[in-house]
Design a protein around this motif. Structure first.
Motif, short mmCIF file in Angstrom:
data_model
loop_
_atom_site.label_atom_id
_atom_site.label_comp_id
_atom_site.label_asym_id
_atom_site.label_seq_id
_atom_site.Cartn_x
_atom_site.Cartn_y
_atom_site.Cartn_z
N TRP A 62 25.23 44.17 43.28
CA TRP A 62 26.36 43.20 43.21
C TRP A 62 26.01 42.41 44.66
O TRP A 62 26.13 41.21 44.34
N THR A 111 26.72 42.66 37.34
CA THR A 111 26.81 43.98 37.53
C THR A 111 27.36 44.80 36.39
O THR A 111 27.15 45.91 36.23
N ALA A 120 31.38 47.39 38.56
CA ALA A 120 31.45 46.14 39.04
C ALA A 120 32.56 45.79 39.81
O ALA A 120 32.57 45.19 41.09
#
Length: 221
Positions: A62, A111, A120
């Motif tokens: 991320w 992500t 995510a």
């Protein structure tokens, strides 16, 4: 894949397959992605970006997208997310501090494609807790070390390598000289500093940081 060497390898492989098995093979190439600054996106630029969570945590994945250059946000949203183009066009028009929101969306959507929506969202929340609320998020990447090693003293140079911040003690020393490595948000000034149980926070961890955006927790076990 790109470049003459890679293309030569593909041609050789196709020819070998034709001669060995008598089958017709095909090769597919694509140019390397170039960032707005002119750098090639690749493992040699800033280390490999693994899709396997065991090699690179969803949080670090991320962060990779969150740290994109401003000028690359539009391109990356189109290539690495499944957002509608009209929504991407709106995000690409954001400027200044507002563009950070577009980067967060890019990071979360990219992500989610690799690690799933839940991972995510957890990564995004970890970042929000760490950076916006100034708290230690327990979901930060965690390095477990034997309590006996911590009691003897774990060198901050080695800890930085174990956390994946640097590749060598020399690189760690350079980061310390530039004020880049921190322990519990305090800059490290002595390259011989040892991490001990006295550095543990009330949460039972030591927060090790490189710059403002890379963090890991050291937890004795």
């Amino acid at each position: 894949m790109g470049g003459s060497d890679q293309w030569g390898n593909i041609v050789s492989g196709i020819e070998l397959g034709r001669r060995a098995d008598g089958v017709e093979l095909f090769g597919l190439t694509s140019p390397l992605l170039i960032t707005a600054s002119g750098a090639k996106m690749g493992k040699t630029a800033s280390g490999a970006v693994w899709l396997n969570a065991d090699m690179l945590s969803p949080y670090d994945y991320w962060q990779y997208w969150r740290n994109s250059e401003d000028a690359d946000v539009d391109q990356f949203l189109k290539l690495f997310t499944e957002l509608p183009l009209n929504e991407i066009a709106k995000l690409a028009k954001l400027k200044g501090a507002e563009l950070n929101e577009a980067k967060k969306i890019l990071a979360t959507e990219a992500t989610a494609l690799v690690h799933g929506r839940d991972a995510a969202d957890r990564a995004a929340e970890t970042a929000r807790t760490t950076f916006e609320k100034g708290e230690i998020a327990q979901s930060l990447p965690t390095l477990e070390v034997p309590r006996a090693d911590l009691e003897k003293g774990l060198g901050v140079l080695n800890a930085s390598i174990l956390a994946g911040f640097v590749q060598s003690t020399g690189e760690a020393r350079r980061q310390i000289k530039g004020g880049g490595i921190k322990v519990n948000d305090e800059p490290v000034s002595n390259e011989r500093q040892l991490l001990t149980p006295s550095d543990l926070t009330p949460d039972g961890v030591i927060k090790l940081s490189l710059g403002k955006k890379r963090h890991a927790l050291i937890r004795p076990v």
